[in-house]
Design a protein around this motif. Sequence first.
Motif, PDB file in Angstrom:
ATOM      1  N   LEU A  22      -1.664  -2.028   5.531  1.00  0.00           N
ATOM      2  CA  LEU A  22      -2.232  -1.405   4.325  1.00  0.00           C
ATOM      3  C   LEU A  22      -1.733   0.015   4.092  1.00  0.00           C
ATOM      4  O   LEU A  22      -1.485   0.381   2.931  1.00  0.00           O
ATOM      5  CB  LEU A  22      -3.758  -1.461   4.364  1.00  0.00           C
ATOM      6  CG  LEU A  22      -4.373  -2.861   4.356  1.00  0.00           C
ATOM      7  CD1 LEU A  22      -5.893  -2.773   4.302  1.00  0.00           C
ATOM      8  CD2 LEU A  22      -3.817  -3.722   3.239  1.00  0.00           C
ATOM      9  N   ARG A  30      -0.565   1.456   0.516  1.00  0.00           N
ATOM     10  CA  ARG A  30      -1.231   2.612  -0.097  1.00  0.00           C
ATOM     11  C   ARG A  30      -0.195   3.690  -0.429  1.00  0.00           C
ATOM     12  O   ARG A  30      -0.239   4.293  -1.496  1.00  0.00           O
ATOM     13  CB  ARG A  30      -2.287   3.190   0.839  1.00  0.00           C
ATOM     14  CG  ARG A  30      -3.617   2.549   0.694  1.00  0.00           C
ATOM     15  CD  ARG A  30      -4.743   3.344   1.350  1.00  0.00           C
ATOM     16  NE  ARG A  30      -5.854   2.446   1.506  1.00  0.00           N
ATOM     17  CZ  ARG A  30      -6.078   1.692   2.577  1.00  0.00           C
ATOM     18  NH1 ARG A  30      -5.297   1.768   3.627  1.00  0.00           N
ATOM     19  NH2 ARG A  30      -7.102   0.870   2.604  1.00  0.00           N
ATOM     20  N   ALA A  51      -5.071  -2.273  -1.637  1.00  0.00           N
ATOM     21  CA  ALA A  51      -4.657  -1.009  -1.014  1.00  0.00           C
ATOM     22  C   ALA A  51      -3.611  -0.297  -1.857  1.00  0.00           C
ATOM     23  O   ALA A  51      -3.657   0.924  -2.023  1.00  0.00           O
ATOM     24  CB  ALA A  51      -4.126  -1.260   0.393  1.00  0.00           C
ATOM     25  N   ASP A  70      -5.275   1.080  -4.904  1.00  0.00           N
ATOM     26  CA  ASP A  70      -6.094   2.210  -4.484  1.00  0.00           C
ATOM     27  C   ASP A  70      -5.224   3.445  -4.225  1.00  0.00           C
ATOM     28  O   ASP A  70      -5.582   4.559  -4.620  1.00  0.00           O
ATOM     29  CB  ASP A  70      -6.887   1.857  -3.222  1.00  0.00           C
ATOM     30  CG  ASP A  70      -7.781   2.980  -2.775  1.00  0.00           C
ATOM     31  OD1 ASP A  70      -8.635   3.431  -3.572  1.00  0.00           O
ATOM     32  OD2 ASP A  70      -7.627   3.440  -1.617  1.00  0.00           O
ATOM     33  N   GLY A  71      -4.081   3.258  -3.577  1.00  0.00           N
ATOM     34  CA  GLY A  71      -3.167   4.366  -3.350  1.00  0.00           C
ATOM     35  C   GLY A  71      -2.682   4.967  -4.651  1.00  0.00           C
ATOM     36  O   GLY A  71      -2.592   6.193  -4.791  1.00  0.00           O
ATOM     37  N   ARG A 112      -5.732   6.883  -6.233  1.00  0.00           N
ATOM     38  CA  ARG A 112      -6.012   8.141  -5.537  1.00  0.00           C
ATOM     39  C   ARG A 112      -4.962   9.200  -5.844  1.00  0.00           C
ATOM     40  O   ARG A 112      -5.291  10.375  -5.983  1.00  0.00           O
ATOM     41  CB  ARG A 112      -6.078   7.914  -4.035  1.00  0.00           C
ATOM     42  CG  ARG A 112      -7.317   7.191  -3.601  1.00  0.00           C
ATOM     43  CD  ARG A 112      -7.325   6.991  -2.118  1.00  0.00           C
ATOM     44  NE  ARG A 112      -8.450   6.187  -1.724  1.00  0.00           N
ATOM     45  CZ  ARG A 112      -8.964   6.218  -0.509  1.00  0.00           C
ATOM     46  NH1 ARG A 112      -8.433   6.993   0.413  1.00  0.00           N
ATOM     47  NH2 ARG A 112      -9.989   5.456  -0.220  1.00  0.00           N
TER      48      ARG A 112
END
Length: 150
Positions: free
Chosen positions: A60, A64, A126, A129-130, A133
Amino acid sequence: MKPDLQRFLTDRVDEITAEVAREVAGRVPAYTHLRPAEISNLVREAIAAYSGACEARAVLPVFRALGASEACAGHDARHFESALRTAARVLVRRTAGAAARLYPPTAEFITIMETAFTAESEIVGAAVDGHRRATRPAVARRIHPLLSNN
């Protein structure tokens, strides 16, 4: 889980990488900037998780980081996720084909496919999400001047 499944897929990584690149280019034309070597490394990481050779959580961080680098490069999150899901479909299809060839459709085959689908979900999650973020600081930098003028 099954080293022979991982080996079978890894032995075909160039072929799988080419298929991933073709599928992504065909379905997400805005998302064709990754070089074959980059795709190949990602495919190897995904194969390890899809085949059960390692826990999905072990790869992951790679995905990410991919998401974050794509966000920093300004690539659209929708195109990024679409490209990921397209690549994941190729890998699931290849994993299913390899598992069916190596193992009869039994409980073992079902377990392999459950592992592959779980890995797919975790990897795509992941990476997205990366991306999300990494996008937050950029949004904050753009909004801050607007708010500070009040």
